[in-house]
Design a protein around this motif. Structure first.
Motif, PDB file in Angstrom:
ATOM      1  N   GLN A   1       0.839  -1.200   0.000  1.00 34.99           N
ATOM      2  CA  GLN A   1       0.000   0.000   0.000  1.00 34.99           C
ATOM      3  C   GLN A   1       0.876   1.253   0.000  1.00 34.99           C
ATOM      4  O   GLN A   1       0.901   2.011   0.967  1.00 34.99           O
ATOM      5  CB  GLN A   1      -0.913   0.001   1.218  1.00 34.99           C
ATOM      6  CG  GLN A   1      -1.879  -1.161   1.266  1.00 34.99           C
ATOM      7  CD  GLN A   1      -2.741  -1.096   2.501  1.00 34.99           C
ATOM      8  OE1 GLN A   1      -3.360  -0.078   2.778  1.00 34.99           O
ATOM      9  NE2 GLN A   1      -2.776  -2.180   3.246  1.00 34.99           N
ATOM     10  N   PRO A   2       1.612   1.505  -1.071  1.00 38.72           N
ATOM     11  CA  PRO A   2       2.567   2.617  -1.082  1.00 38.72           C
ATOM     12  C   PRO A   2       1.935   4.001  -0.922  1.00 38.72           C
ATOM     13  O   PRO A   2       2.605   4.935  -0.503  1.00 38.72           O
ATOM     14  CB  PRO A   2       3.255   2.486  -2.439  1.00 38.72           C
ATOM     15  CG  PRO A   2       2.325   1.692  -3.266  1.00 38.72           C
ATOM     16  CD  PRO A   2       1.591   0.782  -2.325  1.00 38.72           C
ATOM     17  N   GLU A   3       0.651   4.130  -1.211  1.00 30.87           N
ATOM     18  CA  GLU A   3      -0.009   5.425  -1.079  1.00 30.87           C
ATOM     19  C   GLU A   3      -0.464   5.720   0.354  1.00 30.87           C
ATOM     20  O   GLU A   3      -0.828   6.848   0.668  1.00 30.87           O
ATOM     21  CB  GLU A   3      -1.213   5.504  -2.029  1.00 30.87           C
ATOM     22  CG  GLU A   3      -2.389   4.632  -1.631  1.00 30.87           C
ATOM     23  CD  GLU A   3      -2.212   3.131  -1.829  1.00 30.87           C
ATOM     24  OE1 GLU A   3      -3.006   2.380  -1.253  1.00 30.87           O
ATOM     25  OE2 GLU A   3      -1.287   2.685  -2.539  1.00 30.87           O
ATOM     26  N   GLU A   4      -0.420   4.730   1.222  1.00 28.50           N
ATOM     27  CA  GLU A   4      -0.907   4.885   2.601  1.00 28.50           C
ATOM     28  C   GLU A   4       0.136   5.588   3.464  1.00 28.50           C
ATOM     29  O   GLU A   4       1.185   5.029   3.796  1.00 28.50           O
ATOM     30  CB  GLU A   4      -1.243   3.514   3.185  1.00 28.50           C
ATOM     31  CG  GLU A   4      -1.899   3.566   4.544  1.00 28.50           C
ATOM     32  CD  GLU A   4      -3.242   4.257   4.531  1.00 28.50           C
ATOM     33  OE1 GLU A   4      -3.400   5.215   5.321  1.00 28.50           O
ATOM     34  OE2 GLU A   4      -4.127   3.848   3.740  1.00 28.50           O
TER      35      GLU A   4
ATOM     36  N   ARG B   1       4.362   5.081   5.881  1.00 31.84           N
ATOM     37  CA  ARG B   1       5.584   5.739   5.419  1.00 31.84           C
ATOM     38  C   ARG B   1       6.201   6.648   6.464  1.00 31.84           C
ATOM     39  O   ARG B   1       7.163   7.354   6.193  1.00 31.84           O
ATOM     40  CB  ARG B   1       5.278   6.546   4.155  1.00 31.84           C
ATOM     41  CG  ARG B   1       4.816   5.685   3.014  1.00 31.84           C
ATOM     42  CD  ARG B   1       4.786   6.430   1.691  1.00 31.84           C
ATOM     43  NE  ARG B   1       4.415   7.805   1.808  1.00 31.84           N
ATOM     44  CZ  ARG B   1       3.245   8.316   1.406  1.00 31.84           C
ATOM     45  NH1 ARG B   1       2.330   7.534   0.897  1.00 31.84           N
ATOM     46  NH2 ARG B   1       3.018   9.600   1.510  1.00 31.84           N
ATOM     47  N   LYS B   2       5.656   6.620   7.680  1.00 35.28           N
ATOM     48  CA  LYS B   2       6.134   7.507   8.740  1.00 35.28           C
ATOM     49  C   LYS B   2       6.273   6.702  10.025  1.00 35.28           C
ATOM     50  O   LYS B   2       5.293   6.147  10.525  1.00 35.28           O
ATOM     51  CB  LYS B   2       5.113   8.640   8.903  1.00 35.28           C
ATOM     52  CG  LYS B   2       5.593   9.817   9.665  1.00 35.28           C
ATOM     53  CD  LYS B   2       4.545  10.926   9.555  1.00 35.28           C
ATOM     54  CE  LYS B   2       4.962  12.141  10.322  1.00 35.28           C
ATOM     55  NZ  LYS B   2       3.927  13.177  10.265  1.00 35.28           N
ATOM     56  N   LEU B   3       7.490   6.620  10.558  1.00 36.06           N
ATOM     57  CA  LEU B   3       7.776   5.845  11.761  1.00 36.06           C
ATOM     58  C   LEU B   3       8.149   6.792  12.898  1.00 36.06           C
ATOM     59  O   LEU B   3       9.163   7.489  12.828  1.00 36.06           O
ATOM     60  CB  LEU B   3       8.930   4.873  11.508  1.00 36.06           C
ATOM     61  CG  LEU B   3       8.804   3.966  10.288  1.00 36.06           C
ATOM     62  CD1 LEU B   3      10.088   3.171  10.097  1.00 36.06           C
ATOM     63  CD2 LEU B   3       7.604   3.057  10.423  1.00 36.06           C
ATOM     64  N   ARG B   4       7.347   6.828  13.941  1.00 37.24           N
ATOM     65  CA  ARG B   4       7.628   7.702  15.085  1.00 37.24           C
ATOM     66  C   ARG B   4       8.766   7.090  15.900  1.00 37.24           C
ATOM     67  O   ARG B   4       8.657   5.984  16.422  1.00 37.24           O
ATOM     68  CB  ARG B   4       6.392   7.872  15.950  1.00 37.24           C
ATOM     69  CG  ARG B   4       6.598   8.886  17.061  1.00 37.24           C
ATOM     70  CD  ARG B   4       5.362   9.134  17.870  1.00 37.24           C
ATOM     71  NE  ARG B   4       4.187   9.150  17.018  1.00 37.24           N
ATOM     72  CZ  ARG B   4       2.985   8.844  17.445  1.00 37.24           C
ATOM     73  NH1 ARG B   4       2.787   8.506  18.687  1.00 37.24           N
ATOM     74  NH2 ARG B   4       1.963   8.876  16.625  1.00 37.24           N
TER      75      ARG B   4
ATOM     76  N   THR C   1       9.553   9.403   1.592  1.00 40.81           N
ATOM     77  CA  THR C   1       8.835  10.309   0.696  1.00 40.81           C
ATOM     78  C   THR C   1       7.924   9.508  -0.221  1.00 40.81           C
ATOM     79  O   THR C   1       8.115   8.311  -0.433  1.00 40.81           O
ATOM     80  CB  THR C   1       9.810  11.133  -0.157  1.00 40.81           C
ATOM     81  OG1 THR C   1      10.549  10.263  -0.991  1.00 40.81           O
ATOM     82  CG2 THR C   1      10.751  11.959   0.711  1.00 40.81           C
ATOM     83  N   GLU C   2       6.941  10.163  -0.768  1.00 35.12           N
ATOM     84  CA  GLU C   2       5.984   9.492  -1.634  1.00 35.12           C
ATOM     85  C   GLU C   2       6.668   8.869  -2.844  1.00 35.12           C
ATOM     86  O   GLU C   2       6.343   7.742  -3.234  1.00 35.12           O
ATOM     87  CB  GLU C   2       4.910  10.469  -2.097  1.00 35.12           C
ATOM     88  CG  GLU C   2       3.731   9.777  -2.728  1.00 35.12           C
ATOM     89  CD  GLU C   2       2.548  10.697  -2.845  1.00 35.12           C
ATOM     90  OE1 GLU C   2       1.752  10.485  -3.769  1.00 35.12           O
ATOM     91  OE2 GLU C   2       2.407  11.617  -2.033  1.00 35.12           O
ATOM     92  N   SER C   3       7.648   9.544  -3.417  1.00 33.69           N
ATOM     93  CA  SER C   3       8.344   8.987  -4.583  1.00 33.69           C
ATOM     94  C   SER C   3       9.170   7.754  -4.206  1.00 33.69           C
ATOM     95  O   SER C   3       9.257   6.801  -4.968  1.00 33.69           O
ATOM     96  CB  SER C   3       9.234  10.031  -5.244  1.00 33.69           C
ATOM     97  OG  SER C   3      10.228  10.474  -4.328  1.00 33.69           O
ATOM     98  N   ASP C   4       9.743   7.733  -2.994  1.00 34.60           N
ATOM     99  CA  ASP C   4      10.504   6.567  -2.548  1.00 34.60           C
ATOM    100  C   ASP C   4       9.593   5.370  -2.280  1.00 34.60           C
ATOM    101  O   ASP C   4       9.960   4.243  -2.522  1.00 34.60           O
ATOM    102  CB  ASP C   4      11.299   6.883  -1.272  1.00 34.60           C
ATOM    103  CG  ASP C   4      12.490   7.769  -1.532  1.00 34.60           C
ATOM    104  OD1 ASP C   4      13.025   7.731  -2.655  1.00 34.60           O
ATOM    105  OD2 ASP C   4      12.872   8.509  -0.616  1.00 34.60           O
ATOM    106  N   ALA C   5       8.401   5.635  -1.789  1.00 26.76           N
ATOM    107  CA  ALA C   5       7.473   4.556  -1.448  1.00 26.76           C
ATOM    108  C   ALA C   5       6.969   3.819  -2.682  1.00 26.76           C
ATOM    109  O   ALA C   5       6.613   2.662  -2.604  1.00 26.76           O
ATOM    110  CB  ALA C   5       6.282   5.103  -0.665  1.00 26.76           C
TER     111      ALA C   5
END
Length: 67
Positions: free
Chosen positions: A12-15, A19-22, A61-65
């Protein structure tokens, strides 16, 4: 844990939540304490960032995902 992160992003690359790890999250902190885990995530495209409240994250980043 690392496998789960990569699997979630690839399926799910758009989710945004995948894509964000606290960094302060206990499970993420434990993962980052493993030798080589931070380097692997950075090699995959994760970058150090903070949100408007000053909370530290590793973010893809969205492009990396979409790779």
């Amino acid at each position: 844990m690392l496998t789960t992160i990569v699997t979630n992003i690839s399926s799910q690359p758009e989710e945004q939540k995948f894509r964000k790890l606290r960094v302060s999250n206990a499970k993420i902190a434990a993962l980052l304490a493993v030798p080589g885990a931070t380097e692997l995530l950075r090699a995959a495209g994760f970058e150090d960032t903070t949100d408007e409240a000053g909370v530290a994250f590793l973010a893809l980043t969205e492009s990396d995902a979409s790779r």
